[in-house]
Design an enzyme around this catalytic site. Structure first.
Site, PDB file in Angstrom:
ATOM      1  N   MET A  28       0.945  -1.358   0.109  1.00  0.00           N
ATOM      2  CA  MET A  28      -0.086  -0.051   0.043  1.00  0.00           C
ATOM      3  C   MET A  28       0.773   1.353  -0.226  1.00  0.00           C
ATOM      4  SD  MET A  28      -3.460  -0.817   2.187  1.00  0.00           S
ATOM      5  CE  MET A  28      -2.987  -0.470   3.766  1.00  0.00           C
ATOM      6  N   GLY A  29       2.129   1.104  -0.525  1.00  0.00           N
ATOM      7  CA  GLY A  29       3.053   2.254  -0.720  1.00  0.00           C
ATOM      8  C   GLY A  29       3.524   2.576   0.881  1.00  0.00           C
ATOM      9  N   GLY A  34      11.115  -2.931   5.402  1.00  0.00           N
ATOM     10  CA  GLY A  34      10.313  -4.146   5.473  1.00  0.00           C
ATOM     11  C   GLY A  34       9.863  -4.466   4.210  1.00  0.00           C
ATOM     12  N   HIS A  35       9.231  -3.425   3.462  1.00  0.00           N
ATOM     13  CA  HIS A  35       8.755  -3.807   2.036  1.00  0.00           C
ATOM     14  C   HIS A  35      10.084  -4.178   1.248  1.00  0.00           C
ATOM     15  CE1 HIS A  35       5.676  -0.783   3.394  1.00  0.00           C
ATOM     16  NE2 HIS A  35       4.780  -1.823   2.850  1.00  0.00           N
ATOM     17  N   GLY A 145       4.902  -9.923   4.407  1.00  0.00           N
ATOM     18  CA  GLY A 145       5.852  -9.920   5.613  1.00  0.00           C
ATOM     19  C   GLY A 145       4.927 -10.544   6.824  1.00  0.00           C
ATOM     20  N   LYS A 147       5.102  -9.694   9.585  1.00  0.00           N
ATOM     21  CA  LYS A 147       4.277  -8.791  10.485  1.00  0.00           C
ATOM     22  C   LYS A 147       2.876  -8.711  10.647  1.00  0.00           C
ATOM     23  CE  LYS A 147       3.950  -4.077  11.741  1.00  0.00           C
ATOM     24  NZ  LYS A 147       2.931  -3.870  10.757  1.00  0.00           N
ATOM     25  N   SER A 183       6.949  -0.477  10.270  1.00  0.00           N
ATOM     26  CA  SER A 183       5.480  -0.228   9.539  1.00  0.00           C
ATOM     27  C   SER A 183       5.258   1.269   9.185  1.00  0.00           C
ATOM     28  CB  SER A 183       4.388  -0.384  10.820  1.00  0.00           C
ATOM     29  OG  SER A 183       3.169   0.114  10.468  1.00  0.00           O
ATOM     30  N   SER A 184       4.351   1.441   8.196  1.00  0.00           N
ATOM     31  CA  SER A 184       4.058   2.805   7.495  1.00  0.00           C
ATOM     32  C   SER A 184       3.518   3.486   8.553  1.00  0.00           C
ATOM     33  CB  SER A 184       3.233   2.590   6.568  1.00  0.00           C
ATOM     34  OG  SER A 184       3.835   1.835   5.466  1.00  0.00           O
TER      35      SER A 184
HETATM   36  O1  PAF Z   1      -0.305  -5.740   3.815  1.00  0.00           O
HETATM   37  C1  PAF Z   1      -0.753  -4.764   2.837  1.00  0.00           C
HETATM   38  O2  PAF Z   1       0.145  -3.810   2.618  1.00  0.00           O
HETATM   39  C2  PAF Z   1      -1.958  -4.807   2.261  1.00  0.00           C
HETATM   40  O3  PAF Z   1      -2.992  -5.387   3.050  1.00  0.00           O
HETATM   41  C3  PAF Z   1      -2.013  -5.486   0.813  1.00  0.00           C
HETATM   42  C4  PAF Z   1      -1.555  -7.067   1.159  1.00  0.00           C
HETATM   43  C5  PAF Z   1      -1.112  -5.024   0.010  1.00  0.00           C
HETATM   44  C6  PAF Z   1      -3.368  -5.622   0.367  1.00  0.00           C
HETATM   45  O4  PAF Z   1      -3.949  -4.371   0.040  1.00  0.00           O
END
Ligand code: PAF
Length: 278
Positions: A28-29, A34-35, A145, A147, A183-184
């Site tokens: 979700m940007g 972590g991403h 993740g 998390k 976390s964002s």
């Molecule tokens: O974990 C997230 O960021 C969201 O729940 C996901 C998996 C991208 C779905 O919108």
């Protein structure tokens, strides 16, 4: 790096070289390390890597939470370019949910607990959007993740139940140098709130240490974690759980491992964290 919003462009790019394997990292940007750890794992395991960036409105319970969700597409794209990502998919709301949209994917039992109990409808939003991402992109592997432990369990259940032809790869939680799970939402914590937010990982770590010292009773372990969190100013526990790793049912005595998880508000910012006892 190609950046596309339209499904037709995504499909074309995905199937340009059919023999190559693709890893998809759904996000979700407002990306953080972590991403990026998911992206790096996907790069190591696939010929090509795609990342989707979509703040999915249907998985938010409160419109205030959706509005407050941090966004910075240009920064995200720069980070992904630096990682050598091949393709970024940025669907718009209209692409994802065009007028007349009426279909949802619902996983039943395991979505009623923990996060699902506190956030009704949240997992239906997640499974619906993830099913759409999988259907459009058809990745060989998708990366999530640990998390979001329940999200992982729910998506794995959906993939088994609906016979999606891909592998779900679960990557370990990334933490900052003090132990705070990345976390964002951390960007919304004050400097002092960030220090107090360490109580989540500290409580989990002390419960795991007590287990390793022989304490197997979950009521005792949960009381320990509760006391630790309640000692911290501005904290409010949503739930503290010790559950079976597959069913997510609460357990009384740890015999075959467990998922220790919690959701705690720090100054009204809802944070989650978990640790696994193997
Ligand atoms: O974990 C997230 O960021 C969201 O729940 C996901 C998996 C991208 C779905 O919108």
């Amino acid at each position: 790096m190609n950046v596309f919003g339209k499904i037709v462009d995504i499909r074309k790019a995905r199937w340009a070289n059919r023999q190559e394997s693709w890893g998809l990292v759904p996000t979700m940007g407002f990306l953080h390390e972590g991403h990026l750890s998911l992206v790096r794992r996907a790069k190591a395991e696939n010929d090509r890597v795609a990342v989707s960036i979509f703040v999915n409105p249907t998985q938010f319970n409160e419109s205030s939470d959706l509005d407050a969700y941090p966004r910075d597409l240009q920064r995200d794209l720069a980070m992904l370019k630096a990682e050598g990502v091949d393709l970024v998919w940025t669907p718009t709301i209209e692409d994802a949910y065009p007028t007349g949209y009426q279909t949802n994917v619902t996983v039943t039992d395991i979505t009623t607990k923990l996060e699902g109990a506190s956030r009704p409808g949240h997992f239906q939003g997640v499974t619906t959007v993830v099913a759409k991402l999988f259907n459009v992109f058809q990745p060989d592997r998708a990366y999530f993740g640990q998390k979001d432990a329940q999200q992982v369990a729910v998506i794995q259940q959906m993939v088994r139940d609906l016979n999606f032809n891909l592998n779900i790869v679960v990557c370990p939680i990334e933490r900052d140098e003090h132990g705070l799970a990345l976390s964002s939402r951390n960007s919304r914590l004050s400097e002092d709130g960030r220090k107090r937010a360490l109580c989540l990982s500290q409580a989990l770590r002390s419960a795991v240490a007590a287990y390793n010292d022989g304490e197997k009773n979950c009521t005792t372990l949960k009381l320990m974690m509760t006391a630790h969190i309640n000692n911290v100013a501005g904290s409010k526990i949503d739930y503290i759980s010790i559950a079976d790793r597959m069913s997510l049912d609460e357990i009384e005595i740890i015999e075959n491992g467990a998922l220790l998880s919690m959701a705690v508000f720090i100054d009204d910012i809802r944070l989650i964290d978990n640790m696994i006892i193997e």
